[in-house]
Design an enzyme around this catalytic site. Structure first.
Site, PDB file in Angstrom:
ATOM      1  N   LYS A   1       0.864  -1.182   0.000  1.00 42.17           N
ATOM      2  CA  LYS A   1       0.000   0.000   0.000  1.00 42.17           C
ATOM      3  C   LYS A   1       0.895   1.225   0.000  1.00 42.17           C
ATOM      4  O   LYS A   1       1.628   1.466   0.966  1.00 42.17           O
ATOM      5  CB  LYS A   1      -0.901  -0.016   1.232  1.00 42.17           C
ATOM      6  CG  LYS A   1      -1.961   1.078   1.255  1.00 42.17           C
ATOM      7  CD  LYS A   1      -2.891   0.870   2.449  1.00 42.17           C
ATOM      8  CE  LYS A   1      -4.030   1.856   2.462  1.00 42.17           C
ATOM      9  NZ  LYS A   1      -4.980   1.602   3.582  1.00 42.17           N
TER      10      LYS A   1
ATOM     11  N   ASP B   1     -14.051   0.320  11.201  1.00 40.35           N
ATOM     12  CA  ASP B   1     -14.598   0.352   9.843  1.00 40.35           C
ATOM     13  C   ASP B   1     -14.815  -1.061   9.317  1.00 40.35           C
ATOM     14  O   ASP B   1     -14.470  -1.376   8.184  1.00 40.35           O
ATOM     15  CB  ASP B   1     -13.661   1.128   8.910  1.00 40.35           C
ATOM     16  CG  ASP B   1     -14.342   1.527   7.599  1.00 40.35           C
ATOM     17  OD1 ASP B   1     -15.593   1.595   7.580  1.00 40.35           O
ATOM     18  OD2 ASP B   1     -13.637   1.764   6.600  1.00 40.35           O
TER      19      ASP B   1
END
Length: 594
Positions: A43, A136
């Site tokens: 990432k 989340d």
């Protein structure tokens, strides 16, 4: 193209394909370690003027993910920071998102939905044990592999328990997130239950625009009509409006899930659910990252699943373990002399060896209200056990500390007339280990701080069987003969022999009424009953003997020095007629002759 115009890459890795892109130059790619060929996910975030907040957020994600080491959570290999950007090098999970599965298949069979929920809860429990709240949880952040098992990904908005505000995805946000109050493990429980609702019904519990979602999550009853009847209580508990009315964390919810699932669908529910999820995932094997990149043919994925899923999505387990080990062992070099931060740097190649039990402390922070009490300290976390057993054991080990903090605020309300959040009571939880395996693990918690007027007090003890994942009750320690009134009478006499008589003001020596001299007061023991032993005694086995904590009045001792309990250290050599032989063997000592 100049070097500055090219996308920044972590040296030592070859990019295979892009998996996704986001704002501010962020992107996720599938890559291979140049030396070993091991697949990883990276990432990236490029550094740009004014985006230091985004860089800090990615660094925070690395910190949060680095705290968690569990097979149900994507593994972080390292965080790399360089002049041109920052990056997370992570495990490449060969699977498909739960979001994609729901889009293709709609509602899942109840056993399959329960399997997804349980796997996710085990991952969340590992995060909660490390003091991290995901904040989340949603279908897009759950990846289902070809063997039917799932992994939790993306800790981009995770926070420490007690911190954070309104971050999250509106369809799955708990009431406290809408009100921008601190997140807790119960916040993740709410989101996981919302996702389970979607899995088992084919639709989200609430819909509409942002205002409608806020109103529904804050005030509307949970629409349970479409939920299978045997699972309605589970959903109602997980989506309770008040965090205090939900299970305190994912580990607690797992136990409730197991009970509800077994009652509704029988003891084989989990096997059927895993098989159903494997089928749903393999049907989409063409979009698996390693398959789409040509690193693992779709047929191999299916074959690996049929063989029991040991290959973890079609890649040879032996090759993957060796390659991942090479990735972790390799030295990371980033452009411009980057700093490298290692996290969870265990070698996957070691998985073929017998597990080695390890115990390490993890931070524990929780703030209660009514009045405000802020608890800090550490609880032990065990690694080296099989995944399912390890999560169960760790949940039991930390449960006494979590339970105490949950009830401390209301309990202290009777001692104060006014809650002052700016100056909360403080409590520090510490622990020491009695037995550290391989058969039994025992731990004793103590509490200090203003909640105890700066005195140290025993808080709780727990002993867990590491082969079954069961917490031992007091009666599990003693023989059948000892657990009778006659046996308890004899044990009481033994405890008095090792009790606190004559050692201090808190023992059997007291000032007389004039305060001019000590008076010896020999205790007159009152026999323990089996019921008192079961419910009123704390005990912990150690390598040398068993420590018993008893309320002093139970043995004829008056309460003094503000202490209602005292420890009785009894060596194993004196416990032959009272304690079961397996306890001696677990402590590594010979069974003494009664």
């Amino acid at each position: 193209m100049s070097d500055q115009a090219r996308p920044w890459r972590v040296e030592g890795f070859t990019e295979v394909r892009e998996l996704g892109a986001g704002a501010q130059g962020g992107r996720v790619v599938l890559a291979r370690h140049a030396a070993s060929g091991a697949p990883v996910a990276i990432k990236y975030l490029a550094r740009r003027d004014g985006d230091e907040r985004a860089v800090a957020a990615l660094r925070d994600e690395a910190v949060m993910l680095g705290r968690v080491d569990d097979p149900h959570v994507v593994r972080l290999y390292r965080f790399v920071g360089a002049a041109r950007g920052v990056a997370l090098v992570m495990e490449a999970v060969n699977g498909v998102s739960l979001k994609r599965i729901l889009a293709e298949h709609g509602a899942l069979e109840p056993e399959a939905a329960l399997t997804v929920l349980k796997g996710s809860l085990l991952g969340l429990a590992a995060a909660h044990a490390a003091g991290v709240v995901h904040r989340d949880y949603k279908p897009a952040n759950v990846v289902v592999r070809a063997d039917g098992l799932s992994k939790l990904i993306d800790f981009g908005v995770a926070a420490l328990a007690g911190d954070g505000g309104g971050a999250g995805t509106p369809a799955y946000m708990a009431p406290e997130q809408w009100e921008r109050r601190p997140a807790s493990p119960a916040t993740d429980v709410y989101a996981a239950t919302c996702v389970f609702y979607e899995c088992v019904t084919g639709g989200r519990p609430f819909g509409g625009d942002l205002a409608a979602l806020a109103g529904a999550h804050l005030r509307a009853p949970v629409p349970l009509d479409e939920v299978p009847e045997g699972l309605r209580d589970l959903v109602a508990r997980g989506m309770a409006k008040s965090a205090d009315d939900r299970p305190a964390g994912a580990a607690d919810f797992v136990a409730e899930l197991d009970a509800a699932a077994s009652s509704a669908y029988g003891p084989g529910w989990e096997g059927r659910g895993v098989a159903a999820m494997a089928g749903a995932a393999v049907a989409l094997a063409a979009v698996f990252p390693l398959v789409a990149a040509g690193l693992a043919p779709a047929g191999t994925v299916a074959a690996g699943t049929a063989a029991g899923g040991a290959a973890g999505g079609g890649v040879s387990a032996a090759v993957t373990a060796k390659a991942v080990g090479a990735v972790i062992a390799a030295t990371a070099v980033a452009a411009g002399g980057a700093g490298v931060y290692a996290a969870n740097s265990g070698d996957a190649a070691q998985s073929a060896k017998p597990p080695v039990l390890q115990v390490r402390p993890v931070s524990f922070t929780q703030t209660t209200s009514g009045p405000s009490v802020r608890f800090t300290g550490r609880v032990p976390r065990l690694t080296g056990l099989p995944a399912g057993l390890q999560s169960k054991v760790n949940a039991l080990v930390r449960k006494p500390a979590e339970d105490w903090t949950r009830y401390a605020g209301p309990g202290l309300a009777s001692f104060t007339d006014q809650d002052d959040p700016a100056h909360p009571y403080t409590g520090r939880i510490a622990y020491d280990v009695g037995l550290g395996g391989p058969k039994l693990f025992s731990v004793r918690y103590t509490l200090t701080g203003t909640v105890m007027s700066k005195n140290t007090s025993p808080l709780a003890t727990v002993t867990v069987d590491l082969t079954t994942g069961r917490a031992l009750a007091n009666r599990d320690f003693v023989t059948a003969d000892a657990h009778t009134r006659t046996g308890m009478s004899a044990l009481t006499r033994l405890l008095v022999e090792y009790g606190p008589n004559g050692v201090s003001l808190c023992g059997g020596r007291y000032w007389d009424a004039d305060g001019r001299r000590y008076v010896e007061v020999p205790p007159e023991a009152t026999d323990l009953t089996p019921e008192e032993f079961d419910d009123g005694v704390l005990l912990i086995p150690t390598r040398r003997g068993i420590d018993f904590y008893l309320p002093l009045p139970s043995l004829g001792y008056p309460m003094s020095c503000g202490r209602a309990e005292h420890v009785f250290h009894v060596p194993y050599t004196r416990l032959g007629r009272f304690v079961r032989p397996e306890i001696f063997r677990a402590a590594g000592v010979a069974v003494p002759t009664p």
